[in-house]
Motif scaffolding. Structure first.
Motif, PDB file in Angstrom:
ATOM      1  N   UNK A 275      12.691 -31.010  19.938  1.00 34.67           N
ATOM      2  CA  UNK A 275      12.469 -32.231  19.165  1.00 34.67           C
ATOM      3  C   UNK A 275      11.437 -33.117  19.843  1.00 34.67           C
ATOM      4  N   UNK A 276      11.496 -33.218  21.173  1.00 35.04           N
ATOM      5  CA  UNK A 276      10.484 -33.984  21.901  1.00 35.04           C
ATOM      6  C   UNK A 276       9.098 -33.420  21.626  1.00 35.04           C
ATOM      7  N   UNK A 277       8.984 -32.105  21.721  1.00 36.40           N
ATOM      8  CA  UNK A 277       7.678 -31.473  21.489  1.00 36.40           C
ATOM      9  C   UNK A 277       7.188 -31.752  20.070  1.00 36.40           C
ATOM     10  N   UNK A 278       8.090 -31.646  19.100  1.00 36.54           N
ATOM     11  CA  UNK A 278       7.715 -31.913  17.719  1.00 36.54           C
ATOM     12  C   UNK A 278       7.292 -33.349  17.502  1.00 36.54           C
ATOM     13  N   UNK A 279       8.008 -34.290  18.138  1.00 34.48           N
ATOM     14  CA  UNK A 279       7.665 -35.707  17.997  1.00 34.48           C
ATOM     15  C   UNK A 279       6.300 -36.022  18.607  1.00 34.48           C
ATOM     16  N   UNK A 280       6.019 -35.455  19.771  1.00 31.22           N
ATOM     17  CA  UNK A 280       4.724 -35.701  20.403  1.00 31.22           C
ATOM     18  C   UNK A 280       3.588 -35.129  19.561  1.00 31.22           C
ATOM     19  N   UNK A 281       3.809 -33.957  18.983  1.00 28.10           N
ATOM     20  CA  UNK A 281       2.797 -33.362  18.109  1.00 28.10           C
ATOM     21  C   UNK A 281       2.598 -34.206  16.856  1.00 28.10           C
ATOM     22  N   UNK A 282       3.701 -34.669  16.285  1.00 26.92           N
ATOM     23  CA  UNK A 282       3.617 -35.506  15.089  1.00 26.92           C
ATOM     24  C   UNK A 282       2.893 -36.818  15.398  1.00 26.92           C
ATOM     25  N   UNK A 283       3.203 -37.416  16.536  1.00 30.84           N
ATOM     26  CA  UNK A 283       2.545 -38.670  16.912  1.00 30.84           C
ATOM     27  C   UNK A 283       1.040 -38.489  17.032  1.00 30.84           C
ATOM     28  N   UNK A 284       0.632 -37.368  17.626  1.00 32.64           N
ATOM     29  CA  UNK A 284      -0.801 -37.100  17.770  1.00 32.64           C
ATOM     30  C   UNK A 284      -1.475 -36.965  16.403  1.00 32.64           C
TER      31      UNK A 284
END
Length: 312
Positions: A275-284
């Protein structure tokens, strides 16, 4: 350096003490397992260079002031030891034994001067008193004098559960309690009276960006008239983006305050690595690469200038 300002440490002694009291992360939800090695592995895989550790909710106050003091002291000592073992990867927000200002000031004095600490970690409310409550003014005055950074993490409001909604409280109650804390600070003029404090609110400030226009209706109140507009107040705060990276949440916050007042937050280990990885990708994707660099690198370098030299 990419810095994560919302990253939790759950030490064995703290977890054991809470287990003895029958207290979990949230009602019916146990504290997750945590280790420094696990955090470092997650950070390496997600491109986070340094994490600022804190405990967050459920915090330290469970009705016994002596226990509150002991828990904060033990956790702060554990934080110092963890940073000492990994000085290039961790810093910490100091735990304070609120709601007693006298106890909080004593613990703040005890940890002052230790390079492990980049600021203090606070909760949105303590026994239903929000941070703008005049009872907390002595602590806020000292934090203001020190030019401290205060990271504010949500916790349960006193009224929980007020309605039969079968969802864990972090999904909605934490968001609303962050909003209450932001509004409470503004209505009490804290940002105006104590301008030396740098505030970082979790999860893009809850619903505060969405409610900015409605909150502006309150501007005729003397407390807000003295301290400028609601928009000025909200733009004076900083916000981490933990679990708030959709275009609907992060987009609103970015439109209100710009990337220079946003910071990366993972909420690990309460939020798992995928989920952290997905959130960071989404934020970018929402912010774009240049703005994401500002959020991940430039803003923390400005708020925590010693990190860029002490951790490389």
């Amino acid at each position: 350096m990419r810095v994560d300002v919302h990253h939790h440490a759950i030490f064995p002694g703290y977890a054991r003490r809470l287990a003895e009291l029958g207290i979990g992360a949230q009602p019916g939800i146990p504290l997750p397992a945590w280790s420094a090695a696990g955090s470092l592995a997650m950070m390496d895989r997600t491109g986070i260079d340094l994490a600022i550790l804190s405990v967050g909710s459920p915090g330290f106050h469970f009705g016994d002031p002596q226990l509150t003091r002991e828990l904060c002291r033990e956790v702060n000592d554990d934080l110092v030891a963890t940073v000492a073992e990994h000085p290039r990867r961790f810093r910490a927000f100091a735990a304070l034994p609120l709601p007693s200002c006298d106890d909080a000031l004593a613990e703040l004095d005890r940890v002052t001067g230790d390079d492990a600490f980049a600021g203090v970690g606070l909760l949105t409310n303590y026994a239903a008193r929000y941070l703008g409550d005049p009872a907390f003014d002595p602590l806020l005055a000292e934090l203001d004098r020190r030019g401290a950074v205060a990271h504010v993490h949500p916790t349960l409001p006193l009224h929980y559960p007020a309605a039969e909604i079968d969802l864990r409280p972090s999904l909605i109650e934490y968001v609303f309690d962050t909003t209450r804390a932001v509004v409470n600070l503004m209505l009490n003029g804290v940002h105006h009276r104590f301008p030396g404090i740098t505030w970082i609110f979790s999860h893009c400030g809850g619903t505060a960006p969405y409610l900015a226009g409605r909150l502006a209706i309150a501007e005729p109140l003397p407390e807000l008239a003295q301290a400028g507009s609601v928009y000025e107040a909200l733009r004076s705060f900083h916000y981490d983006i933990a679990l708030a990276t959709t275009p609907y949440a992060l987009g609103a916050a970015a439109a209100l305050v710009g990337p220079g007042h946003l910071l990366v937050g993972s909420d690990f280990p309460f939020v798992d690595e995928p989920t952290v990885r997905g959130c960071l990708s989404e934020a970018a994707e929402v912010l774009g690469p240049d703005a994401m660099d500002t959020v991940a690198r430039d803003t923390p370098a400005r708020l925590f200038p010693t990190l860029t030299t002490e951790t490389r």
